[in-house]
Design an enzyme around this catalytic site. Structure first.
Site, PDB file in Angstrom:
ATOM      1  N   SER A  96       0.840  -1.194   0.000  1.00 37.59           N
ATOM      2  CA  SER A  96       0.000   0.000   0.000  1.00 37.59           C
ATOM      3  C   SER A  96       0.872   1.239   0.000  1.00 37.59           C
ATOM      4  CB  SER A  96      -0.913   0.025   1.236  1.00 37.59           C
ATOM      5  OG  SER A  96      -1.578   1.270   1.339  1.00 37.59           O
TER       6      SER A  96
ATOM      7  N   TYR B  34      -2.486  -0.890   9.755  1.00 35.49           N
ATOM      8  CA  TYR B  34      -2.540  -1.353   8.366  1.00 35.49           C
ATOM      9  C   TYR B  34      -1.216  -1.081   7.659  1.00 35.49           C
ATOM     10  CZ  TYR B  34      -4.097  -1.737   3.514  1.00 35.49           C
ATOM     11  OH  TYR B  34      -4.217  -2.089   2.191  1.00 35.49           O
TER      12      TYR B  34
END
Length: 252
Positions: free
Chosen positions: A147, A160
């Site tokens: 990400s 995350y």
């Protein structure tokens, strides 16, 4: 190369896509189907979504089956790979797209939720990559999904982003551990992408503000990321041990 020629070229290649029932995984599965791949759709809980994703692959020109597996469970993942080999004769590409993204400031995040994020995103990638190393045929590719949040550093994404930072570390090291084998290992690091993982639970004002940030002034689409995955899965043989940031220019 025309689409028909591409499908012919790749008609013997087999891909496993975890998290293939929705979002980026589903788009990647269909894109590989367009290239003529046989695709094993790995899914956690969404059987209906996985079966529809398999139909998408077949409509695009490939073959597909849907197989349930918890990516963090080594026995289940081994069975997923077994099924791919039994059904299609081998494995050439593994796309690690399964992931979860509960959000909260670090001080407020329940540690049980933190453990669940790490279990799915980080341990899940490790477990799937272990099987991939043992089973992917020469000329193959492993594509992990990271990400751009590892660099965008948005508040509430600490758990995350930490899990995805671990995915990037696994990717870079694994590529070097496979020295002497004709297998590439890369990660794609999407920016904000219009999938349920990103959109769910966010007010429209926030979505609009984030969409306006990149120079291209829009959210990414799952199809944008699927194109990169398909490139890394096949023709991109000289890209190896890299993290590809796919975010429309939000960061370099």
């Amino acid at each position: 190369m025309t689409e028909n020629n591409a499908a012919t070229t790749n008609s013997g290649r087999v891909a496993i896509v975890t998290g293939g029932s929705k979002g980026i995984g589903r788009a990647a599965s269909a894109r590989l189907g367009r290239e003529g791949y046989s695709v094993v759709i790995g899914y956690g809980g969404s059987k209906d979504g996985a079966e529809q994703a398999a139909k998408d692959v077949e409509q695009a020109g490939g073959r597909a089956i849907a197989v349930q597996a918890d990516v963090a469970d080594e026995t289940g993942v081994a069975a997923l790979f077994d099924r791919a080999e039994q059904e299609f004769g081998g494995i050439d590409v593994v796309v690690n797209s399964a992931g979860i993204m509960p959000l909260a400031p670090l001080a407020e995040l329940d540690l049980e939720v933190f453990d669940r994020i790490v279990r799915t995103n980080l341990r899940g990638t490790f477990v799937v990559d272990q099987q991939a190393v043992r089973r992917v045929r020469n000329g193959g590719a492993i594509v992990n999904i990271s990400s751009s949040l590892t660099r965008l550093a948005r508040p509430a994404y600490s758990a995350y982003a930490a899990s995805k930072g671990g995915v990037e570390a696994i990717t870079l090291i694994l590529a070097r551990e496979l020295r002497g084998r004709d297998i590439t290992v890369n990660a794609v690091a999407p920016g904000p992408t219009a999938t349920s993982l990103f959109l769910d639970g966010k007010p429209q004002e926030l979505i609009d503000r984030i969409a306006a940030e990149p120079p291209l002034e829009r959210l990414g689409q799952a199809s944008d990321i699927a194109e990169i995955i398909a490139f890394l899965a096949g023709p991109a043989r000289w890209i190896n041990g890299q993290v590809i940031y796919a975010n429309g220019g939000s960061i370099a």
